[in-house]
Design a protein around this motif. Sequence first.
Motif, PDB file in Angstrom:
ATOM      1  N   ILE A 127      53.557  53.694  46.047  1.00 30.37           N
ATOM      2  CA  ILE A 127      52.449  52.740  46.012  1.00 30.37           C
ATOM      3  C   ILE A 127      52.741  51.617  45.014  1.00 30.37           C
ATOM      4  O   ILE A 127      52.532  50.428  45.303  1.00 30.37           O
ATOM      5  N   LEU A 128      53.232  51.987  43.828  1.00 28.37           N
ATOM      6  CA  LEU A 128      53.559  50.978  42.817  1.00 28.37           C
ATOM      7  C   LEU A 128      54.668  50.046  43.296  1.00 28.37           C
ATOM      8  O   LEU A 128      54.597  48.818  43.115  1.00 28.37           O
ATOM      9  N   ILE A 129      55.706  50.615  43.901  1.00 30.03           N
ATOM     10  CA  ILE A 129      56.841  49.812  44.365  1.00 30.03           C
ATOM     11  C   ILE A 129      56.415  48.847  45.465  1.00 30.03           C
ATOM     12  O   ILE A 129      56.784  47.667  45.459  1.00 30.03           O
ATOM     13  N   LEU A 130      55.622  49.328  46.409  1.00 28.38           N
ATOM     14  CA  LEU A 130      55.141  48.455  47.487  1.00 28.38           C
ATOM     15  C   LEU A 130      54.175  47.393  46.948  1.00 28.38           C
ATOM     16  O   LEU A 130      54.186  46.248  47.422  1.00 28.38           O
ATOM     17  N   ALA A 131      53.359  47.765  45.962  1.00 23.00           N
ATOM     18  CA  ALA A 131      52.450  46.789  45.350  1.00 23.00           C
ATOM     19  C   ALA A 131      53.238  45.692  44.642  1.00 23.00           C
ATOM     20  O   ALA A 131      52.876  44.506  44.693  1.00 23.00           O
ATOM     21  N   THR A 132      54.329  46.081  43.967  1.00 22.90           N
ATOM     22  CA  THR A 132      55.190  45.097  43.298  1.00 22.90           C
ATOM     23  C   THR A 132      55.789  44.129  44.303  1.00 22.90           C
ATOM     24  O   THR A 132      55.785  42.906  44.096  1.00 22.90           O
ATOM     25  N   LEU A 133      56.306  44.663  45.408  1.00 21.05           N
ATOM     26  CA  LEU A 133      56.907  43.811  46.439  1.00 21.05           C
ATOM     27  C   LEU A 133      55.864  42.865  47.039  1.00 21.05           C
ATOM     28  O   LEU A 133      56.117  41.657  47.186  1.00 21.05           O
ATOM     29  N   SER A 134      54.691  43.394  47.363  1.00 18.56           N
ATOM     30  CA  SER A 134      53.635  42.576  47.975  1.00 18.56           C
ATOM     31  C   SER A 134      53.168  41.481  47.022  1.00 18.56           C
ATOM     32  O   SER A 134      52.989  40.310  47.431  1.00 18.56           O
ATOM     33  N   ALA A 135      52.959  41.840  45.751  1.00 17.56           N
ATOM     34  CA  ALA A 135      52.505  40.849  44.767  1.00 17.56           C
ATOM     35  C   ALA A 135      53.576  39.794  44.527  1.00 17.56           C
ATOM     36  O   ALA A 135      53.258  38.606  44.330  1.00 17.56           O
ATOM     37  N   GLY A 136      54.849  40.194  44.550  1.00 15.89           N
ATOM     38  CA  GLY A 136      55.930  39.226  44.389  1.00 15.89           C
ATOM     39  C   GLY A 136      55.975  38.225  45.527  1.00 15.89           C
ATOM     40  O   GLY A 136      56.108  37.011  45.305  1.00 15.89           O
ATOM     41  N   SER A 158      47.905  37.328  41.238  1.00 15.89           N
ATOM     42  CA  SER A 158      49.058  37.947  41.902  1.00 15.89           C
ATOM     43  C   SER A 158      50.243  38.102  40.956  1.00 15.89           C
ATOM     44  O   SER A 158      50.945  39.115  40.988  1.00 15.89           O
ATOM     45  N   GLY A 159      50.463  37.102  40.092  1.00 12.70           N
ATOM     46  CA  GLY A 159      51.558  37.204  39.124  1.00 12.70           C
ATOM     47  C   GLY A 159      51.339  38.322  38.127  1.00 12.70           C
ATOM     48  O   GLY A 159      52.279  39.041  37.776  1.00 12.70           O
ATOM     49  N   THR A 160      50.094  38.496  37.681  1.00 15.63           N
ATOM     50  CA  THR A 160      49.787  39.577  36.739  1.00 15.63           C
ATOM     51  C   THR A 160      49.975  40.939  37.392  1.00 15.63           C
ATOM     52  O   THR A 160      50.556  41.859  36.799  1.00 15.63           O
ATOM     53  N   VAL A 161      49.488  41.072  38.628  1.00 17.71           N
ATOM     54  CA  VAL A 161      49.659  42.339  39.355  1.00 17.71           C
ATOM     55  C   VAL A 161      51.147  42.637  39.565  1.00 17.71           C
ATOM     56  O   VAL A 161      51.599  43.777  39.403  1.00 17.71           O
ATOM     57  N   TYR A 162      51.906  41.613  39.919  1.00 10.41           N
ATOM     58  CA  TYR A 162      53.348  41.759  40.141  1.00 10.41           C
ATOM     59  C   TYR A 162      54.048  42.320  38.907  1.00 10.41           C
ATOM     60  O   TYR A 162      54.813  43.288  38.989  1.00 10.41           O
ATOM     61  N   LEU A 163      53.782  41.739  37.760  1.00 10.22           N
ATOM     62  CA  LEU A 163      54.470  42.159  36.535  1.00 10.22           C
ATOM     63  C   LEU A 163      53.981  43.520  36.049  1.00 10.22           C
ATOM     64  O   LEU A 163      54.777  44.348  35.592  1.00 10.22           O
ATOM     65  N   ILE A 164      52.674  43.780  36.152  1.00 14.39           N
ATOM     66  CA  ILE A 164      52.135  45.059  35.672  1.00 14.39           C
ATOM     67  C   ILE A 164      52.643  46.220  36.529  1.00 14.39           C
ATOM     68  O   ILE A 164      53.056  47.263  36.001  1.00 14.39           O
ATOM     69  N   THR A 165      52.608  46.072  37.843  1.00 11.93           N
ATOM     70  CA  THR A 165      53.098  47.150  38.709  1.00 11.93           C
ATOM     71  C   THR A 165      54.599  47.346  38.556  1.00 11.93           C
ATOM     72  O   THR A 165      55.097  48.475  38.623  1.00 11.93           O
ATOM     73  N   GLN A 166      55.319  46.267  38.321  1.00 13.94           N
ATOM     74  CA  GLN A 166      56.764  46.379  38.105  1.00 13.94           C
ATOM     75  C   GLN A 166      57.057  47.184  36.846  1.00 13.94           C
ATOM     76  O   GLN A 166      57.894  48.094  36.855  1.00 13.94           O
ATOM     77  N   THR A 212      64.452  46.397  32.113  1.00 10.74           N
ATOM     78  CA  THR A 212      63.654  45.625  33.066  1.00 10.74           C
ATOM     79  C   THR A 212      62.187  45.592  32.665  1.00 10.74           C
ATOM     80  O   THR A 212      61.507  44.577  32.857  1.00 10.74           O
ATOM     81  N   ALA A 213      61.689  46.692  32.101  1.00 10.98           N
ATOM     82  CA  ALA A 213      60.287  46.736  31.676  1.00 10.98           C
ATOM     83  C   ALA A 213      60.027  45.759  30.533  1.00 10.98           C
ATOM     84  O   ALA A 213      58.999  45.064  30.515  1.00 10.98           O
ATOM     85  N   VAL A 214      60.935  45.685  29.574  1.00  9.21           N
ATOM     86  CA  VAL A 214      60.769  44.767  28.432  1.00  9.21           C
ATOM     87  C   VAL A 214      60.744  43.318  28.905  1.00  9.21           C
ATOM     88  O   VAL A 214      59.924  42.505  28.451  1.00  9.21           O
ATOM     89  N   ILE A 215      61.645  42.971  29.834  1.00 10.84           N
ATOM     90  CA  ILE A 215      61.687  41.602  30.363  1.00 10.84           C
ATOM     91  C   ILE A 215      60.357  41.245  31.027  1.00 10.84           C
ATOM     92  O   ILE A 215      59.791  40.167  30.810  1.00 10.84           O
ATOM     93  N   ALA A 216      59.843  42.158  31.848  1.00 17.15           N
ATOM     94  CA  ALA A 216      58.585  41.900  32.555  1.00 17.15           C
ATOM     95  C   ALA A 216      57.412  41.782  31.589  1.00 17.15           C
ATOM     96  O   ALA A 216      56.520  40.933  31.774  1.00 17.15           O
ATOM     97  N   VAL A 217      57.377  42.618  30.552  1.00 19.83           N
ATOM     98  CA  VAL A 217      56.293  42.563  29.571  1.00 19.83           C
ATOM     99  C   VAL A 217      56.310  41.226  28.824  1.00 19.83           C
ATOM    100  O   VAL A 217      55.260  40.590  28.633  1.00 19.83           O
ATOM    101  N   LEU A 218      57.489  40.787  28.406  1.00 17.35           N
ATOM    102  CA  LEU A 218      57.591  39.491  27.717  1.00 17.35           C
ATOM    103  C   LEU A 218      57.125  38.355  28.613  1.00 17.35           C
ATOM    104  O   LEU A 218      56.376  37.464  28.179  1.00 17.35           O
TER     105      LEU A 218
END
Length: 331
Positions: A127-136, A158-166, A212-218
């Motif tokens: 669910i998280l992976i598909l949500a990341t793809l959809s939000a991206g 959408s950008g916030t959802v993309y980064l949080i789910t990622q 990858t998580a640190v990059i997305a959080v920043l």
Amino acid sequence: MSTTLPQLDAITGAPLIGTWASSLLYMAELHQAVYYFSNFKQDNWKLKSYVAAAFTIDTISVVADYACVYLYTITHAGDLVYLTKQNWAVPLHVISTACVAFLVQTFLAFLYWRFTKNTIIICFLSILILATLSAGFSTGLIVVLFPAFKDRNKVRISGTVYLITQVSADLLIAGGLLWQLMEAKSLFKGQRRINNMLNRLVSRTIQTGIGTAVIAVLALIVFLIDDKTNIPVGIMYTSGRVYVLSMLINLNIREFSGRSQNARTTSGQRGTVRITHGTTYNFTTDFYPSEPDRTSGYPVKSSVLATASIPETQPSEIEMVPADAKQVPEV
């Protein structure tokens, strides 16, 4: 109309610095890709095609990053109207990076499932992976429709959802793999070679999963503070490279002896350690559940194999199973 240039540090400077860091990582990625395709030729064609697809899409993302900076700084240098908009390379970067994240996260989630068979966690990860793809994809399409920086607020959700789910998917996958590795270490106390191998796997998992998580959080923090700049885009320029590197390193780490070997599930191969029933880390992902063991005739997991350096005075293969596993006598 204003004749004052916008703040170029935030519009063109951040992406430019991002391409510098991206170039360094891409050289490492290219090296790992060449090593993989040169030394693991016997891997299943599906796995090799999967790796090639991820590498190709990430290469497209790299080209888009360079094109974005070139268009801003060379082709349209001093064009005040152009500098108020996001060019076509920005949504291409967002969509291609989302595709790379989807491929690598799916690959790592598949590894975790092969270890644990934990359907509940895998469903949540899916669910998280598909949500990341959809939000991206949604973020990229919104940028195509509303390219002006003044409309950046339209991609805020959408950008916030993309980064949080990622971030959530990356941390959950890394945590799950680390948990399995630590359980494996507890089974082999006092066995120095195996523990050294597992320590290396733990180190690589932490480095690639957290990166990858640190990059997305920043990028998320900067985006929420000021969504009218390209600074989050510059930060995310390195994300795709780190993702593909994480997959390639997980595949290439199978080689520990310094010699070019192809990891195969055959009972006669010297220098292999097989840990079954989900107690260790899996690297040879052949995308099929099992294949027959040519000596004993019993089915074994085709992708629970890691290569290690074992002296030739020891048996050619060591089968390690949990203490409570039922032993099947050889015929």
